[in-house]
Scaffold this motif. Structure first.
Motif, mmCIF file in Angstrom:
data_model
loop_
_atom_site.group_PDB
_atom_site.id
_atom_site.type_symbol
_atom_site.label_atom_id
_atom_site.label_comp_id
_atom_site.label_asym_id
_atom_site.label_seq_id
_atom_site.Cartn_x
_atom_site.Cartn_y
_atom_site.Cartn_z
ATOM 1 N N UNK A 61 0.956 -1.481 -0.137
ATOM 2 C CA UNK A 61 -0.066 0.038 0.079
ATOM 3 C C UNK A 61 0.933 1.308 0.008
ATOM 4 N N UNK A 62 0.340 2.444 -0.085
ATOM 5 C CA UNK A 62 0.873 3.608 -0.246
ATOM 6 C C UNK A 62 0.961 4.072 1.249
ATOM 7 N N UNK A 63 2.108 4.226 1.483
ATOM 8 C CA UNK A 63 2.250 4.498 3.274
ATOM 9 C C UNK A 63 3.039 5.850 3.502
ATOM 10 N N UNK A 64 2.596 6.669 4.546
ATOM 11 C CA UNK A 64 3.288 7.780 4.851
ATOM 12 C C UNK A 64 4.327 7.350 6.196
ATOM 13 N N UNK A 65 5.408 7.929 6.204
ATOM 14 C CA UNK A 65 6.491 7.831 7.267
ATOM 15 C C UNK A 65 7.329 9.046 7.447
ATOM 16 N N UNK A 90 6.101 9.851 1.380
ATOM 17 C CA UNK A 90 5.417 8.714 1.098
ATOM 18 C C UNK A 90 6.145 7.851 0.288
ATOM 19 N N UNK A 91 5.721 6.493 0.646
ATOM 20 C CA UNK A 91 6.620 5.285 0.308
ATOM 21 C C UNK A 91 5.594 4.366 -0.672
ATOM 22 N N UNK A 92 5.950 3.639 -1.554
ATOM 23 C CA UNK A 92 5.396 2.552 -2.069
ATOM 24 C C UNK A 92 5.922 1.456 -1.079
ATOM 25 N N UNK A 93 5.028 0.914 -0.250
ATOM 26 C CA UNK A 93 5.349 -0.040 0.932
ATOM 27 C C UNK A 93 4.896 -1.413 0.866
ATOM 28 N N UNK A 94 5.712 -2.476 1.207
ATOM 29 C CA UNK A 94 5.015 -3.696 1.207
ATOM 30 C C UNK A 94 5.404 -4.209 2.737
ATOM 31 N N UNK A 95 4.193 -4.802 3.306
ATOM 32 C CA UNK A 95 4.088 -4.968 4.778
ATOM 33 C C UNK A 95 4.085 -6.432 4.850
ATOM 34 N N UNK A 96 4.785 -7.141 5.933
ATOM 35 C CA UNK A 96 4.489 -8.356 6.688
ATOM 36 C C UNK A 96 3.405 -8.261 7.395
ATOM 37 N N UNK A 97 2.247 -8.401 7.349
ATOM 38 C CA UNK A 97 1.219 -8.156 8.349
ATOM 39 C C UNK A 97 0.705 -9.448 8.998
ATOM 40 N N UNK A 98 0.665 -9.596 10.268
ATOM 41 C CA UNK A 98 0.296 -10.544 11.170
ATOM 42 C C UNK A 98 -1.077 -10.167 11.913
ATOM 43 N N UNK A 99 -1.660 -10.928 12.746
ATOM 44 C CA UNK A 99 -2.716 -10.561 13.400
ATOM 45 C C UNK A 99 -2.507 -9.424 14.307
ATOM 46 N N UNK A 100 -1.385 -9.237 14.625
ATOM 47 C CA UNK A 100 -0.585 -8.070 15.760
ATOM 48 C C UNK A 100 -0.605 -6.988 14.854
ATOM 49 N N UNK A 101 -0.733 -7.044 13.497
ATOM 50 C CA UNK A 101 -0.269 -5.915 12.772
ATOM 51 C C UNK A 101 1.095 -5.835 12.092
ATOM 52 N N UNK A 102 1.537 -4.748 11.854
ATOM 53 C CA UNK A 102 2.935 -4.798 10.906
ATOM 54 C C UNK A 102 4.019 -5.301 11.834
ATOM 55 N N UNK A 103 4.857 -6.385 10.936
ATOM 56 C CA UNK A 103 6.082 -6.993 11.374
ATOM 57 C C UNK A 103 7.107 -6.424 10.814
ATOM 58 N N UNK A 104 7.232 -6.331 9.499
ATOM 59 C CA UNK A 104 8.279 -5.805 8.767
ATOM 60 C C UNK A 104 7.699 -5.017 7.581
ATOM 61 N N UNK A 105 8.635 -4.156 7.067
ATOM 62 C CA UNK A 105 8.159 -3.519 5.768
ATOM 63 C C UNK A 105 9.339 -3.006 4.953
ATOM 64 N N UNK A 106 9.143 -3.190 3.792
ATOM 65 C CA UNK A 106 10.137 -2.666 2.615
ATOM 66 C C UNK A 106 9.541 -1.930 1.723
ATOM 67 N N UNK A 107 10.180 -0.415 1.379
ATOM 68 C CA UNK A 107 9.690 0.513 0.319
ATOM 69 C C UNK A 107 10.379 0.314 -0.806
ATOM 70 N N UNK A 108 9.734 0.759 -1.949
ATOM 71 C CA UNK A 108 10.172 0.308 -3.162
ATOM 72 C C UNK A 108 11.527 1.064 -3.466
#
Length: 522
Positions: free
Chosen positions: A314-318, A322-340
């Motif tokens: 998703x597009x995400x702000x940090x 703004x970044x084109x960001x991949x998330x590893x998402x668990x039941x507890x939320x974000x675990x890891x991210x990687x931006x394009x």
């Protein structure tokens, strides 16, 4: 060769090279395109070489990149991105084609022997070809490494060579083969024209004719028999890859969360499956899950329902960017991210915006995205595997793939959004790149798109599953994990630097030698 004939050959070569890529994908035509392009440059002046290079570049890039006209949808200015991109690439090819002209001009002036003509000259010409590709792939604004010669061979029997020398190394060997064939014909013609006598008896002439074909024959056999570089079995991982087919194009009209809803609907069968990870495409979530609680809750609930984390984008702000960001998402939320790593200029951001707004305010004003480049590792840790990532066009950039394998990726998962280019060749060209990355790195590849097509490839590039374009669908497969680096992954960056700087240094030394040589010297 007269200039009009050279221009005609160059145009034919450009069209043939485009046809060697998908959608046609007639890969043998690459071995027609390269000789046509080379022959058209032999004996040209620098300006003539630039003109012929422009003809070749235009004939290749304008049809090859025609999908860029779809980016702005039905907007009346939709043709501008296509023409601008193809024109820039054409001008760069034109500017760099004199490198090949100079190789053909200077090396025979230094040493015009059979060994030089049949072995050294093809290597120098091939180095100049690859140097041109490498410069196009890195400049301007980070470059655009699309349409590289080696990528045309993803379905050919010589594709495994990339696992030994990388994609640039494969392209180099292809040009060596083609340039060697050209020189064999030229040398044969030279020998046949030489008068019989002290230098050329009938026996020596026949021997010279036969020997001129030997290097080309040996290289052809080598390219065809080299197996894929071996990697080590590291088990398997079960993956669910989901193509939601939502309205994910930049110009699409959509209701809030409509793309996310499409992904959730297509993923529903995963509630009855057992998978280790669920992979969604680039742009599969159309709101920032970090700042939108409703989206975050929906994703966490999905992770619970599937019994596995989601690899989503998703597009995400940090920190105000703004970044084109991949998330590893668990039941507890974000675990890891990687931006394009390589946002697309004039697609995901506008470089020098003030300058280009002054030139084309109406067009630039349509592009409101300003993604920043990411700097984090393109590798995620799952419980059972290390996953290498590439977001959309990042798959074409060698540095992202090379960093992934160096950081221990055992499988690659490529997320892409092809909705902007529905009904064009863009997705199929990108699929060819993904397949070649599997072969080059010896890794399985999950290539998942918003609108298709999507695929799973084995480490040798074979297709496990595929989803058609314009359809929602789900792929579930047990895919191989691999450890160990291929020679192409290790040597590829070094080969690129050697070819680029070795070619430029060789041409510089030849220029000095030729300029210093007296008029009657060899």
């Amino acid at each position: 060769m007269p200039l009009p004939a050279a221009l005609a050959l160059a145009v034919a070569g450009g069209f043939a090279l485009d046809a060697s890529f998908p959608a046609l994908g007639w890969w043998p035509l690459a071995f027609v395109a390269v000789p046509l392009a080379l022959v058209s440059l032999i004996g040209r002046t620098l300006w003539g070489g630039a003109l012929v290079g422009a003809a070749f570049g235009a004939a290749f890039y304008f049809p090859h990149l025609s999908w860029a006209a779809q980016f702005l949808g039905d907007n009346s200015l939709g043709w501008v991105p296509w023409v601008a991109l193809a024109t820039v690439e054409t001008l760069l090819v034109a500017a760099l084609s004199p490198l090949i002209v100079l190789a053909y001009r200077w090396l025979p002036r230094w040493r015009d022997t059979r060994t030089v003509r049949l072995l050294v000259l093809p290597a120098l010409v091939a180095g100049a070809w690859v140097a041109r590709e490498l410069i196009l792939g890195s400049w301007p604004y980070g470059g655009f490494p699309w349409g590289r010669l080696g990528m045309s061979q993803s379905e050919s029997p010589i594709a495994p060579v990339a696992s030994w020398v990388g994609v640039s190394g494969l392209g180099f060997l292809m040009v060596v083969l083609c340039a060697g064939a050209v020189e064999a014909v030229r040398w044969t013609s030279h020998v046949r024209r030489a008068p019989l006598g002290e230098d050329y008896s009938t026996h020596l002439r026949h021997r010279a004719l036969l020997s001129s074909a030997v290097p080309v024959g040996l290289l052809t056999v080598l390219l065809l028999v080299v197996p894929q570089f071996p990697t080590d079995d590291a088990g398997t991982i079960r993956v669910g890859a989901v193509q939601g087919n939502g309205p994910a194009a930049y110009a699409d009209e959509r209701a809030p969360s409509q793309v996310l809803d499409s992904q959730l609907a297509a993923s529903a069968p995963l509630k009855d499956e057992q998978v280790d990870v669920v992979v969604w495409p680039e742009g599969g979530v159309d709101s920032d899950p970090v700042t939108e609680p409703v989206t975050a809750r929906a994703l966490s609930a999905a992770a619970v329902a599937y019994g596995a984390p989601l690899l989503l984008n998703a597009a995400s702000a940090k920190e105000g960017r703004f970044y084109n960001t991949s998330f590893l998402w668990t039941e507890d939320g974000v675990e890891t991210t990687h931006a394009k790593r390589h946002p697309v200029p004039f697609g995901e951001y506008v470089p020098d915006r003030d300058l280009y707004e002054a030139i084309a305010p109406g067009l630039v004003g349509l592009l409101q995205r300003e993604y920043a480049p990411g700097t984090d590792s393109p590798v995620f840790d799952l419980d059972r595997a290390r996953v290498g990532l590439a977001i959309c066009f990042d798959v074409a950039f060698d540095d992202v793939i090379q960093e992934g394998v160096r950081d221990g990726a055992q499988v690659f998962m490529f997320q892409t959004n092809n909705a902007d280019f529905r009904g064009t060749d863009e997705n199929l060209q990108q699929v060819a790149i993904a397949r070649m990355r599997a072969i080059e790195t010896g890794r399985s590849v999950v290539n998942v798109s918003t609108t298709g097509t999507s695929q799973i490839f084995t480490p040798d590039g074979s297709t496990v599953q595929t989803l058609a374009s314009e359809e929602a669908g789900l792929m579930v497969a047990e895919i191989e994990l691999r450890d160990g680096l291929t020679a192409g992954a290790v040597l590829g960056p070094w080969i690129q630097q050697l070819l680029l700087w070795g070619t430029l240094l060789s041409l510089t030394l030849l220029a000095v030698r030729v300029r210093r040589a007296p008029p009657d010297s060899p």
